[in-house]
Motif scaffolding. Structure first.
Motif, PDB file in Angstrom:
ATOM      1  N   UNK A  79      26.484  10.760  45.753  1.00 16.78           N
ATOM      2  CA  UNK A  79      27.312   9.547  45.717  1.00 16.78           C
ATOM      3  C   UNK A  79      27.452   8.965  44.318  1.00 16.78           C
ATOM      4  N   UNK A  80      26.650   9.457  43.374  1.00 19.83           N
ATOM      5  CA  UNK A  80      26.705   8.891  42.016  1.00 19.83           C
ATOM      6  C   UNK A  80      28.024   9.278  41.350  1.00 19.83           C
ATOM      7  N   UNK A  81      28.708   8.313  40.756  1.00 22.11           N
ATOM      8  CA  UNK A  81      29.944   8.583  39.996  1.00 22.11           C
ATOM      9  C   UNK A  81      30.026   7.608  38.827  1.00 22.11           C
ATOM     10  N   UNK A  82      31.155   7.584  38.112  1.00 22.31           N
ATOM     11  CA  UNK A  82      31.242   6.730  36.904  1.00 22.31           C
ATOM     12  C   UNK A  82      31.128   5.241  37.243  1.00 22.31           C
ATOM     13  N   UNK A  83      31.446   4.902  38.492  1.00 28.08           N
ATOM     14  CA  UNK A  83      31.406   3.487  38.871  1.00 28.08           C
ATOM     15  C   UNK A  83      30.010   3.021  39.284  1.00 28.08           C
ATOM     16  N   UNK A  84      29.090   3.963  39.434  1.00 29.45           N
ATOM     17  CA  UNK A  84      27.770   3.598  39.953  1.00 29.45           C
ATOM     18  C   UNK A  84      26.970   2.783  38.939  1.00 29.45           C
ATOM     19  N   UNK A 111      22.524   9.281  35.675  1.00 30.20           N
ATOM     20  CA  UNK A 111      22.546   8.860  34.269  1.00 30.20           C
ATOM     21  C   UNK A 111      21.545   7.719  34.055  1.00 30.20           C
ATOM     22  N   UNK A 112      21.074   7.539  32.814  1.00 29.27           N
ATOM     23  CA  UNK A 112      20.124   6.460  32.512  1.00 29.27           C
ATOM     24  C   UNK A 112      20.706   5.082  32.798  1.00 29.27           C
ATOM     25  N   UNK A 113      22.034   5.007  32.784  1.00 30.74           N
ATOM     26  CA  UNK A 113      22.665   3.699  32.989  1.00 30.74           C
ATOM     27  C   UNK A 113      22.628   3.252  34.453  1.00 30.74           C
ATOM     28  N   UNK A 114      22.223   4.153  35.354  1.00 33.67           N
ATOM     29  CA  UNK A 114      22.144   3.783  36.771  1.00 33.67           C
ATOM     30  C   UNK A 114      20.734   3.267  37.067  1.00 33.67           C
ATOM     31  N   UNK A 115      20.631   1.970  37.388  1.00 35.47           N
ATOM     32  CA  UNK A 115      19.317   1.354  37.595  1.00 35.47           C
ATOM     33  C   UNK A 115      18.754   1.707  38.964  1.00 35.47           C
ATOM     34  N   UNK A 116      17.439   1.864  39.027  1.00 34.02           N
ATOM     35  CA  UNK A 116      16.775   2.072  40.318  1.00 34.02           C
ATOM     36  C   UNK A 116      16.095   0.760  40.697  1.00 34.02           C
ATOM     37  N   UNK A 117      16.581   0.174  41.797  1.00 37.49           N
ATOM     38  CA  UNK A 117      16.107  -1.153  42.196  1.00 37.49           C
ATOM     39  C   UNK A 117      15.331  -1.032  43.501  1.00 37.49           C
ATOM     40  N   UNK A 118      14.200  -1.683  43.559  1.00 38.71           N
ATOM     41  CA  UNK A 118      13.348  -1.599  44.745  1.00 38.71           C
ATOM     42  C   UNK A 118      13.138  -3.008  45.316  1.00 38.71           C
ATOM     43  N   UNK A 119      13.818  -3.307  46.424  1.00 37.12           N
ATOM     44  CA  UNK A 119      13.634  -4.608  47.082  1.00 37.12           C
ATOM     45  C   UNK A 119      12.499  -4.468  48.093  1.00 37.12           C
ATOM     46  N   UNK A 120      11.329  -4.953  47.678  1.00 40.83           N
ATOM     47  CA  UNK A 120      10.115  -4.740  48.480  1.00 40.83           C
ATOM     48  C   UNK A 120       9.939  -5.785  49.575  1.00 40.83           C
ATOM     49  N   UNK A 121      10.618  -6.905  49.442  1.00 39.77           N
ATOM     50  CA  UNK A 121      10.467  -7.956  50.453  1.00 39.77           C
ATOM     51  C   UNK A 121       9.160  -8.694  50.308  1.00 39.77           C
ATOM     52  N   UNK A 122       8.124  -8.175  50.977  1.00 39.37           N
ATOM     53  CA  UNK A 122       6.896  -8.982  51.017  1.00 39.37           C
ATOM     54  C   UNK A 122       5.983  -8.764  49.828  1.00 39.37           C
TER      55      UNK A 122
END
Ligand SMILES: *Cc1c(COP(=O)(O)O)cnc(C)c1O
Length: 469
Positions: free
Chosen positions: A213-218, A249-260
């Motif tokens: 699913x990764x593309x230039x807009x990601x 790409x490095x510009x795509x951030x990996x975000x982890x919403x852990x909640x608690x």
């Protein structure tokens, strides 16, 4: 009576204010407040009579005083006050989630005067708000940098808006959650101007689904913890370690919403919950979690991660609208220090309650029972407590409770809520359940007083065994 006669016969506000039931309300309400209710009631009667000639055939005084008494009761029920949580649900959202530690309460109280929130007392210069807390949070979570906003929902909005507005963020279909209070992830994406790129299926999402699913807009990939429900059976999804390693790409951030946001491994207590340290160790760019769930502090959204990403969030124009006040900063700083000192299990009420053994709760039940005057209808029973607050769905903590049977349970529960110290209980199978996991030792006297008063005032149910056919 004609309409005109009825209108003329309406009691004046002053007369109602002298009614003894209404005078008695001054114990809990200001005269100004009572007067407002009386005015509204009299006005209501007037309008009813104008609209409907048959309204209020008798003198409406009784109706008005009853109305005012009901208003007062409703108002008292909404006034913020301490509540003894006898539900066994540790992070009870209706009861304000995590209770704060003594140290956090003291810190917030001290900060409510003038405090050096933006002043370095050493240099005498202006300092950045919360700078020390951010350092402590980074140190605690072993992240490069940290940021604090009002709650985790705000943290999600900030992340989406600051790093992905006008672009795409990839989410697994199995994680498109509604957190509660109408906070639904797809709506939040829309509000932040971010295109949601769903991948996988409800039960199975593979790493390749994300990669394809990764593309230039990601702009980012977000993993969202399924805080308040449980998927089991034919289920797959990549771990945070796998996600961090995915092709992007490095510009795509990996975000982890852990909640608690558990800081400790709670597996020894039978609880599986994603851990903040794991998330950072795995290499998530930004991990976010609530301050008032398993972190055990005040309401807040905590973001930790890589310096470049956190700095980007800090510079966002909406950050200023999300910043926390000095009381929150102070309470969170004290809470973070407790974690850093390794004293979370003893000093943070939330973690203390979660990790209390069933056996010591049973002893607490026995000691409460000794203070109850009339114990015929009360037994000590095994119970199951919940962590609650959207943490650890589907797992419960073995506990003990007092079970009060033989009374209409909803009447009993109502009486206990309205006592001199409010007590929230659980009603289950025709009995009131008082789970002591969430009750502190120093609340047992007030709790016993509340139970004694309820049992004295509520009529027992007729004994069904001897009742006539
Ligand atoms: C609870 C939760 C939130 C919301 O946190 P608040 O601090 O209540 O705003 C967001 N995401 C997840 C996964 C949660 O569990």
């Amino acid at each position: 009576m004609t309409k005109a006669e009825k209108l003329r016969a309406l009691p004046s506000v002053d007369i109602i204010l002298r009614d003894e039931d209404v005078v008695a309300l001054q114990e809990h309400n200001s005269l100004a407040q009572i007067t407002n209710w009386v005015r509204a009631a009299v006005q209501h009667c007037r309008e009813q009579i104008l609209h409907n000639p048959d309204a209020f055939d008798a003198n409406p005084t009784r109706w008005i005083t009853d109305y005012v008494t009901r208003q007062s009761k409703a108002d008292l029920g909404q006034r913020l006050q301490p509540v003894i949580n006898a539900t066994g649900v540790v992070l009870h959202t209706n009861l304000g989630r995590s209770p704060m530690s003594d140290a956090a309460i003291d810190a917030a109280k001290r900060a409510s005067h003038y405090t050096n929130v933006e002043l370095n007392l050493d240099s005498g210069r202006r300092s950045k708000r919360g700078e020390r807390l951010m350092e402590l949070l980074a140190q605690l979570t072993r992240a490069e940098d940290a940021l604090v906003v009002n709650n985790c929902a705000a943290a999600t909005v900030l992340v989406l808006q600051a790093i992905a507005a006008g672009r795409e963020v990839i989410v697994s279909r199995g994680q498109l959650v509604e957190i509660g209070g109408g906070f639904r992830l797809p709506d939040v994406f829309r509000a932040a101007g971010v295109t949601l790129r769903e991948v996988g299926t409800t039960n199975r999402t593979y790493l390749q689904d994300y990669e394809a699913a990764v593309n230039e807009e990601t702009a980012a990939v977000i993993r969202v913890h399924r805080s308040n429900f449980h998927l089991s059976g034919f289920v797959t999804e990549p771990t945070i370690d796998e996600l961090v390693q995915m092709q992007r790409p490095d510009s795509v951030a990996m975000i982890d919403d852990l909640g608690s946001g558990a800081m400790l491994d709670l597996a020894p207590y039978g609880l599986q919950e994603p851990n903040v340290l794991n998330s950072i160790r795995a290499g998530a760019d930004i991990s976010l979690f609530s301050g008032d769930k398993l972190f055990g502090g005040p309401q807040a959204g905590i973001l930790v991660g890589k310096k470049t990403w956190i700095e980007k969030l800090r510079r966002s124009p909406i950050m200023r609208a999300m910043r926390v006040d000095k009381l929150t900063l102070a309470a969170l700083e004290a809470t973070t220090e407790i974690h850093l000192a390794g004293n979370a299990l003893t000093e943070l009420p939330t973690l203390r309650m979660i990790t209390t053994s069933a056996d010591s709760i049973r002893q607490r039940c026995e000691s409460l029972l000794k203070r109850i005057e009339q114990t015929d209808s009360i037994t000590v029973v095994p119970s199951e407590s919940q962590v609650g607050g959207g943490s650890i769905p589907g797992s419960s903590l073995p506990s003990y409770a007092l079970r009060i049977a033989g009374y209409p349970p909803h009447h009993l529960a109502h009486h206990m809520r309205e006592g001199s110290v409010a007590i929230q209980t659980r009603v289950s199978e025709e009995a009131v359940i008082i789970d002591l996991r969430t009750v502190a030792e120093d609340q047992l006297t007030d709790l016993a007083d509340g139970i004694n008063s309820a049992i004295r005032h509520v009529h027992p149910l007729a004994n069904t065994e001897t009742a006539p056919e």
